[in-house]
Design an enzyme around this catalytic site. Structure first.
Site, PDB file in Angstrom:
ATOM      1  CG  ASP A 185      46.750 -19.575  59.025  1.00  0.00           C
ATOM      2  OD1 ASP A 185      47.345 -19.852  57.972  1.00  0.00           O
ATOM      3  OD2 ASP A 185      45.513 -19.427  59.089  1.00  0.00           O
ATOM      4  CG  HIS A 233      51.760 -18.642  52.310  1.00  0.00           C
ATOM      5  ND1 HIS A 233      51.338 -18.232  51.062  1.00  0.00           N
ATOM      6  CD2 HIS A 233      50.870 -19.593  52.693  1.00  0.00           C
ATOM      7  CE1 HIS A 233      50.259 -18.892  50.720  1.00  0.00           C
ATOM      8  NE2 HIS A 233      49.953 -19.743  51.689  1.00  0.00           N
ATOM      9  CG  LEU A 234      57.750 -22.497  55.703  1.00  0.00           C
ATOM     10  CD1 LEU A 234      57.646 -23.798  54.908  1.00  0.00           C
ATOM     11  CD2 LEU A 234      59.220 -22.204  56.048  1.00  0.00           C
TER      12      LEU A 234
HETATM   13  P1  AMP Z   1      47.403 -21.372  51.568  1.00  0.00           P
HETATM   14  O1  AMP Z   1      46.117 -22.164  51.472  1.00  0.00           O
HETATM   15  O2  AMP Z   1      48.625 -22.245  51.683  1.00  0.00           O
HETATM   16  O3  AMP Z   1      47.515 -20.327  50.476  1.00  0.00           O
HETATM   17  O4  AMP Z   1      47.355 -20.625  52.953  1.00  0.00           O
HETATM   18  C1  AMP Z   1      46.843 -19.346  53.136  1.00  0.00           C
HETATM   19  C2  AMP Z   1      46.711 -19.149  54.622  1.00  0.00           C
HETATM   20  O5  AMP Z   1      46.614 -17.777  54.897  1.00  0.00           O
HETATM   21  C3  AMP Z   1      45.478 -19.839  55.224  1.00  0.00           C
HETATM   22  O6  AMP Z   1      45.908 -20.787  56.193  1.00  0.00           O
HETATM   23  C4  AMP Z   1      44.704 -18.671  55.838  1.00  0.00           C
HETATM   24  O7  AMP Z   1      44.082 -19.028  57.057  1.00  0.00           O
HETATM   25  C5  AMP Z   1      45.806 -17.630  56.042  1.00  0.00           C
HETATM   26  N1  AMP Z   1      45.359 -16.241  56.097  1.00  0.00           N
HETATM   27  C6  AMP Z   1      44.547 -15.614  55.224  1.00  0.00           C
HETATM   28  N2  AMP Z   1      44.365 -14.317  55.606  1.00  0.00           N
HETATM   29  C7  AMP Z   1      45.108 -14.146  56.734  1.00  0.00           C
HETATM   30  C8  AMP Z   1      45.343 -13.038  57.597  1.00  0.00           C
HETATM   31  N3  AMP Z   1      44.782 -11.835  57.406  1.00  0.00           N
HETATM   32  N4  AMP Z   1      46.167 -13.218  58.666  1.00  0.00           N
HETATM   33  C9  AMP Z   1      46.731 -14.415  58.894  1.00  0.00           C
HETATM   34  N5  AMP Z   1      46.548 -15.496  58.104  1.00  0.00           N
HETATM   35  C10 AMP Z   1      45.747 -15.363  57.048  1.00  0.00           C
END
Ligand code: AMP
Length: 117
Positions: free
Chosen positions: A30, A100-101
């Site tokens: 992440d 996503h998990l």
């Molecule tokens: P959610 O709030 O469950 O939808 O989680 C989305 C996650 O994606 C968050 O923890 C972000 O930090 C992560 N995220 C967003 N963009 C990226 C990226 N380019 N690479 C890795 N993680 C990301």
């Protein structure tokens, strides 16, 4: 389904070091880690969320959990434990519209879930 950052990662348009990859699944760190270990496990198939998955997607979801379990074992956090989290929709706090998990661990994590005012 609208384009989003995870679809770009799947298409390799955003450079990313993968913790795991096979025909169905990708795992990567992440970008804003909430714990010493914070890894996202995603399907390559464009599934928006648990709410939009169809019957055939059950196998992929199961595989995502096994991949998370195996990564946790590889990183030696299994014995102390970890969290597996899937957010669904607006109230669930889902920000990216691709399933996503979250694998979170490497420290004791708080249980601070409460309604937003
Ligand atoms: P959610 O709030 O469950 O939808 O989680 C989305 C996650 O994606 C968050 O923890 C972000 O930090 C992560 N995220 C967003 N963009 C990226 C990226 N380019 N690479 C890795 N993680 C990301």
């Amino acid at each position: 389904m609208e384009d989003n950052v995870f679809l770009k990662i799947i298409r390799k348009e955003i450079p990313k070091e993968f913790r795991y990859e096979d025909d169905d699944i990708l795992a990567f760190d992440d970008i804003h880690p909430l714990a010493p270990v914070h890894i996202l496990i995603i399907p390559k198939k464009p599934i928006v969320s648990i709410e939009t998955m169809d019957g055939e997607d059950g196998a992929i979801i199961g595989k995502m959990f096994l991949v998370a379990r195996n990564i946790a074992r590889d990183l030696k956090i299994s014995e102390k434990g970890y969290k597996l989290l899937i957010r669904v929709g607006k109230d669930g706090g889902q920000e990216v519209s691709h399933l996503h998990l979250h694998l979170l661990g490497g420290a004791r994590l708080s249980e601070n879930i409460q309604p937003v005012e």
